[in-house]
Write an enzyme that holds these catalytic residues in place. Structure first.
Site, PDB file in Angstrom:
ATOM      1  N   GLY A  72      27.934 -36.635  25.693  1.00 45.16           N
ATOM      2  CA  GLY A  72      27.251 -37.457  24.701  1.00 45.16           C
ATOM      3  C   GLY A  72      27.674 -38.910  24.846  1.00 45.16           C
ATOM      4  N   THR A  73      28.929 -39.103  25.174  1.00 46.35           N
ATOM      5  CA  THR A  73      29.459 -40.463  25.340  1.00 46.35           C
ATOM      6  C   THR A  73      28.725 -41.186  26.458  1.00 46.35           C
ATOM      7  OG1 THR A  73      31.623 -39.786  24.536  1.00 46.35           O
ATOM      8  CG2 THR A  73      31.556 -41.759  25.928  1.00 46.35           C
ATOM      9  N   ASN A 152      28.903 -38.397  12.281  1.00 47.76           N
ATOM     10  CA  ASN A 152      29.802 -37.298  12.638  1.00 47.76           C
ATOM     11  C   ASN A 152      30.938 -37.097  11.642  1.00 47.76           C
ATOM     12  OD1 ASN A 152      30.148 -39.871  14.108  1.00 47.76           O
ATOM     13  ND2 ASN A 152      32.122 -39.017  14.642  1.00 47.76           N
ATOM     14  N   GLN A 180      25.049 -35.041  16.796  1.00 48.14           N
ATOM     15  CA  GLN A 180      25.454 -34.135  15.709  1.00 48.14           C
ATOM     16  C   GLN A 180      24.314 -33.276  15.173  1.00 48.14           C
ATOM     17  OE1 GLN A 180      28.384 -33.224  14.454  1.00 48.14           O
ATOM     18  NE2 GLN A 180      29.603 -34.601  15.688  1.00 48.14           N
ATOM     19  N   SER A 200      24.403 -33.697  23.285  1.00 52.71           N
ATOM     20  CA  SER A 200      25.583 -33.202  24.005  1.00 52.71           C
ATOM     21  C   SER A 200      25.675 -31.687  23.850  1.00 52.71           C
ATOM     22  CB  SER A 200      26.827 -33.881  23.415  1.00 52.71           C
ATOM     23  OG  SER A 200      28.003 -33.355  23.985  1.00 52.71           O
ATOM     24  N   ALA A 201      26.070 -30.988  24.935  1.00 58.16           N
ATOM     25  CA  ALA A 201      26.033 -29.516  24.938  1.00 58.16           C
ATOM     26  C   ALA A 201      27.124 -28.864  24.089  1.00 58.16           C
ATOM     27  CB  ALA A 201      26.150 -29.012  26.380  1.00 58.16           C
ATOM     28  N   CYS A 326      38.324 -38.123  18.366  1.00 54.14           N
ATOM     29  CA  CYS A 326      39.043 -39.001  19.293  1.00 54.14           C
ATOM     30  C   CYS A 326      40.009 -39.922  18.565  1.00 54.14           C
ATOM     31  CB  CYS A 326      38.063 -39.800  20.136  1.00 54.14           C
ATOM     32  SG  CYS A 326      36.466 -40.058  19.395  1.00 54.14           S
TER      33      CYS A 326
HETATM   34  N1  PLP Z   1      28.091 -39.273  19.207  1.00 52.36           N
HETATM   35  C1  PLP Z   1      28.473 -38.560  18.144  1.00 52.36           C
HETATM   36  C2  PLP Z   1      27.805 -38.788  16.833  1.00 52.36           C
HETATM   37  C3  PLP Z   1      29.499 -37.617  18.270  1.00 52.36           C
HETATM   38  O1  PLP Z   1      29.876 -36.922  17.199  1.00 52.36           O
HETATM   39  C4  PLP Z   1      30.104 -37.432  19.530  1.00 52.36           C
HETATM   40  C5  PLP Z   1      31.228 -36.490  19.698  1.00 52.36           C
HETATM   41  O2  PLP Z   1      32.085 -36.367  18.840  1.00 52.36           O
HETATM   42  C6  PLP Z   1      29.651 -38.179  20.608  1.00 52.36           C
HETATM   43  C7  PLP Z   1      28.636 -39.094  20.420  1.00 52.36           C
HETATM   44  C8  PLP Z   1      30.242 -38.027  21.965  1.00 52.36           C
HETATM   45  O3  PLP Z   1      29.876 -36.813  22.578  1.00 52.36           O
HETATM   46  P1  PLP Z   1      30.778 -36.164  23.713  1.00 52.36           P
HETATM   47  O4  PLP Z   1      31.943 -35.520  23.049  1.00 52.36           O
HETATM   48  O5  PLP Z   1      29.886 -35.170  24.403  1.00 52.36           O
HETATM   49  O6  PLP Z   1      31.195 -37.271  24.625  1.00 52.36           O
END
Ligand code: PLP
Length: 401
Positions: A72-73, A152, A180, A200-201, A326
């Site tokens: 997702g990042t 999130n 989310q 994101s998976a 994180c």
């Molecule tokens: N965006 C949101 C709203 C999220 O909650 C998260 C993960 O916590 C991400 C992006 C990032 O996703 P990923 O963990 O797959 O990098």
């Protein structure tokens, strides 16, 4: 044996055994590179194409509009930075909400270092962005806006459809971070009306390290990975075939349970919220009472810092979180809670519980009971015993904050 109650599904979800089974062939015999011309490669390519169709159908997109990425990042980075890098020099103005995930906020900061201007849209006390606040900040120079579908931390849902309409009227590209919501609520790019959307998976019982970016046809996007023609020249690097196959299987399974699972989690969540507010003095719900993610319950327990409470919950076998995974472990107050207007102390007292497919009322009833004891214990150890008029000590139940 100690109870194990996992209430951190917004951080990540367990891998569904059916997803693991779907991935297995691609971790064993089907190891071909989808870019290879031979039969091993062709079989991997077919698996990749089928996965792309599944993800695209779930989002109501065309398969050609779906890029597979590593997370997702990466998806949010590519959307925000990749689209912004295509802005002509007189259009280097970007809008993001103050409560975006760091993968959007830090991408915006990086753009500032390149000379872009970023405006942060504030949120109301429920954590919602007012579409008119977006409208008011759009200028002739504005190129891109990025607003998340659901936050999130406190789970608040955003009026992304109304914001998309405004962006379209004003010729501003619009990115939605739907990490989310995807798999829990319907996410339809045509209904939302966005140009870019990230998923994101691992938030929907798929593998970690796999994500996707929806890019509407003709949306400008500068690749951030170069060195290969994969993903139609928009994201170089050999695709994680097994992970992508697992992602598609997770999507297929999740789509089959919407909306029943969302309804089940919403009912459980409301029961849990009600029980916490009834049982624990001075507990307050964070975020919107109804416009929130089905499985999200976020509270402030004034006088009980989240780090102490999370340790106590963990000792009782309960996994919760103080917000974005994180930033867990660091004592930084949550930027999301600060954006609600909370002070630094309050912003360190937010605790998030996120339900999942296996969560039962029994798990939540146990959590309420542990919370009742631990919040009282932490408050008692922290609140200074001050002599009151008449010489009696101040009630330890009332924190002096
Ligand atoms: N965006 C949101 C709203 C999220 O909650 C998260 C993960 O916590 C991400 C992006 C990032 O996703 P990923 O963990 O797959 O990098």
């Amino acid at each position: 044996m100690m109870r194990a109650v996992y209430l951190d599904h917004a951080a990540t979800t367990p891998l569904d055994p059916r997803v693991r089974r779907a991935m297995e062939p691609y971790l064993k015999a089907e190891y071909g590179n989808p870019s290879s011309l031979h039969r091993w490669g062709r079989r991997a390519r077919m698996a990749l194409d089928a996965a792309r169709e599944t993800v695209a159908a779930a989002l109501n997109a065309d398969p050609a509009e779906i890029l597979f990425v590593s997370s997702g990042t990466e998806s949010c980075n590519l959307a925000v930075i990749g689209c912004a890098l295509k802005a002509p020099p007189h259009r280097r103005h970007i809008l993001v909400s103050a409560i975006e995930h760091h993968c959007v906020l830090h991408a915006a900061e990086w753009l500032i270092s390149l000379g872009y201007t970023v405006d942060y849209i504030p949120v109301d006390r429920y954590g919602q962005v007012d579409p008119d606040a977006v409208r008011a900040r759009i200028r002739d120079e504005t190129w891109l806006a990025s607003i998340m579908h659901a936050n999130n931390e406190m789970g608040t849902l955003q009026p992304v459809e109304a914001i998309a309409r405004i962006c379209r009227e004003r010729g501003v590209w619009f990115h939605v971070d739907a990490v989310q919501t995807f798999g829990l609520l319907p996410v339809d790019v045509a209904t939302i009306g966005c140009d870019l959307l990230s998923v994101s998976a691992h938030k929907l019982y798929g593998p970690k390290g796999v994500g996707a970016l929806y890019v509407r046809a003709l949306t400008p996007l500068q690749p951030l990975m170069v060195g290969g023609g994969q993903e139609r020249d928009r994201r170089a690097g050999t695709e994680h075939v097994a992970g992508i196959v697992g992602f598609a299987e997770a999507v297929r399974l999740a789509q089959a349970t919407i909306p029943a699972e969302a309804e089940r989690q919403t009912a459980l969540r409301d029961q849990f919220i009600h029980a916490v507010l009834e049982t624990i003095p001075d507990a307050a719900l964070t975020g919107h009472p109804t416009e929130r993610l089905p499985g999200n319950a976020h509270f402030r327990f004034a006088g009980a810092p989240a780090d102490s409470l999370l340790i106590a919950l963990d000792r009782a076998g309960i996994a919760a979180s103080s917000g974005a995974a994180c930033s867990a472990g660091s004592l930084e107050p949550s930027h999301v809670l600060l954006a609600l207007g909370w002070d630094e102390t309050a912003a360190q007292e937010g605790v998030r519980f996120t339900l999942g497919r296996d969560t039962t009322w029994d798990d939540l009833a146990y959590t309420v009971e542990v919370l009742r004891q631990e919040v009282a214990r932490i408050r008692a150890t922290r609140s200074p015993v001050r002599p009151r008029a008449g010489g009696r000590a101040a009630s330890q139940k009332t924190p002096l904050r």
